[in-house]
Write an enzyme that holds these catalytic residues in place. Structure first.
Site, PDB file in Angstrom:
ATOM      1  N   GLY A  15       0.820  -1.199   0.000  1.00 21.51           N
ATOM      2  CA  GLY A  15       0.000   0.000   0.000  1.00 21.51           C
ATOM      3  C   GLY A  15       0.854   1.248   0.000  1.00 21.51           C
ATOM      4  O   GLY A  15       2.069   1.200  -0.206  1.00 21.51           O
ATOM      5  N   ILE A  41       3.901  -2.545   3.732  1.00 18.26           N
ATOM      6  CA  ILE A  41       3.975  -3.788   2.958  1.00 18.26           C
ATOM      7  C   ILE A  41       3.499  -4.912   3.867  1.00 18.26           C
ATOM      8  O   ILE A  41       4.057  -5.122   4.941  1.00 18.26           O
ATOM      9  CB  ILE A  41       5.412  -4.078   2.485  1.00 18.26           C
ATOM     10  CG1 ILE A  41       5.923  -2.950   1.583  1.00 18.26           C
ATOM     11  CG2 ILE A  41       5.495  -5.421   1.756  1.00 18.26           C
ATOM     12  CD1 ILE A  41       7.395  -3.077   1.235  1.00 18.26           C
ATOM     13  N   TYR A 100     -14.128  -1.061 -17.348  1.00 22.40           N
ATOM     14  CA  TYR A 100     -13.448   0.171 -16.939  1.00 22.40           C
ATOM     15  C   TYR A 100     -12.775   0.741 -18.174  1.00 22.40           C
ATOM     16  O   TYR A 100     -12.094   0.023 -18.902  1.00 22.40           O
ATOM     17  CB  TYR A 100     -12.421  -0.181 -15.860  1.00 22.40           C
ATOM     18  CG  TYR A 100     -11.991   0.940 -14.942  1.00 22.40           C
ATOM     19  CD1 TYR A 100     -12.853   1.446 -13.982  1.00 22.40           C
ATOM     20  CD2 TYR A 100     -10.700   1.468 -14.999  1.00 22.40           C
ATOM     21  CE1 TYR A 100     -12.454   2.446 -13.110  1.00 22.40           C
ATOM     22  CE2 TYR A 100     -10.286   2.471 -14.131  1.00 22.40           C
ATOM     23  CZ  TYR A 100     -11.171   2.959 -13.181  1.00 22.40           C
ATOM     24  OH  TYR A 100     -10.774   3.950 -12.307  1.00 22.40           O
ATOM     25  N   ASP A 128      -4.815  -2.937  -5.989  1.00 15.63           N
ATOM     26  CA  ASP A 128      -5.515  -3.160  -4.722  1.00 15.63           C
ATOM     27  C   ASP A 128      -7.026  -3.132  -4.913  1.00 15.63           C
ATOM     28  O   ASP A 128      -7.762  -3.900  -4.281  1.00 15.63           O
ATOM     29  CB  ASP A 128      -5.085  -2.140  -3.677  1.00 15.63           C
ATOM     30  CG  ASP A 128      -5.298  -0.691  -4.126  1.00 15.63           C
ATOM     31  OD1 ASP A 128      -5.270  -0.420  -5.343  1.00 15.63           O
ATOM     32  OD2 ASP A 128      -5.479   0.180  -3.251  1.00 15.63           O
TER      33      ASP A 128
END
Length: 237
Positions: free
Chosen positions: A13, A17, A81, A90
């Protein structure tokens, strides 16, 4: 009989980690690391599945058994998308995790971290996109950083008690940051429920527990939803 270490799930992130070993299909305790190199050294030769919000040099995975998740990875959901190459790994992993946990429901995954993301994956396993907005700490720091007079309450907001209307400047900053997020999420829910009447809300992220009691919907606080998605994707390969 020795238990089999199947794969190492790595969630990278903005601020940490996290690694989770999967042994005989069971998630082990999550460990937090400072450096990816240390993780790769420890688990050299072990299958690895990575979700990262940061760019990773694939050459680091020189053991040949590592996989970095991106929009091209085979997965059990369809991505609807317009710019899939910009979609965070994520967010993909969390959507897959929601689909794995609740396969016959329309799921809204809300990640309350550095930023807030809200992503919809429907009961037909289609990811429809979502919303990105500033997280709680970011809102507090931004108001202080972009003005001359407003204080930064990001380190003390837990001691500030305020309802919807603050009676001091700090209370107003808290209310705008915290209650603003509550109203934002509940507003998105009301809008989506017009088309998805049985919407399941899954709350995750480092700040999730601060908001759980103030959101008006069914909540599953999925602390390992990204890992669940990573494991599902790894098995799908």
């Amino acid at each position: 009989m020795n238990n089999k270490l199947e794969v190492i799930l790595i969630d990278i992130g903005n601020s940490s980690i996290k690694t989770t070993e999967v042994i005989d299909g069971e998630f082990q305790e999550t460990v937090i690391w400072d450096q990816l190199d240390s993780v790769l050294t420890k688990y050299e030769g072990v299958p690895i599945m990575i979700s990262s919000v940061k760019k990773i040099d694939s050459d680091l995975l020189n053991n040949g058994v590592g996989k970095i998740l991106d929009y091209k990875t085979k997965m059990p959901i369809k991505i609807d998308y317009d710019t899939p190459e910009t979609l965070g790994a994520d967010r993909i992993a969390a959507a897959v995790g929601a689909n794995e946990l609740f396969p016959d429901q329309d799921n809204l995954v809300i990640d309350l971290g550095t930023c807030i993301t809200m992503d919809l994956v429907d009961r037909n396993q289609v990811f429809h996109g979502g919303i990105i907005s500033p997280g709680l700490t970011m809102r507090m720091k931004a108001m202080a950083g972009y003005t001359d007079q407003l204080p930064d309450i990001s380190e003390e907001w837990r001691q500030i008690n305020s309802g919807e209307l603050g009676k001091t400047t700090k209370e107003c900053l808290f209310s705008g940051s915290y209650h603003g997020i509550v109203h934002e999420i509940n507003g998105v829910l009301r809008t989506l429920e017009r088309d998805f009447t049985s919407l399941n809300m899954i709350l995750t992220g480092g700040d999730a527990h601060f908001f759980e009691s103030n959101l008006k919907a069914h909540i599953f606080a999925g602390s390992k939803i990204v890992q669940t998605g990573l494991y599902s994707i790894w098995k799908f390969q």
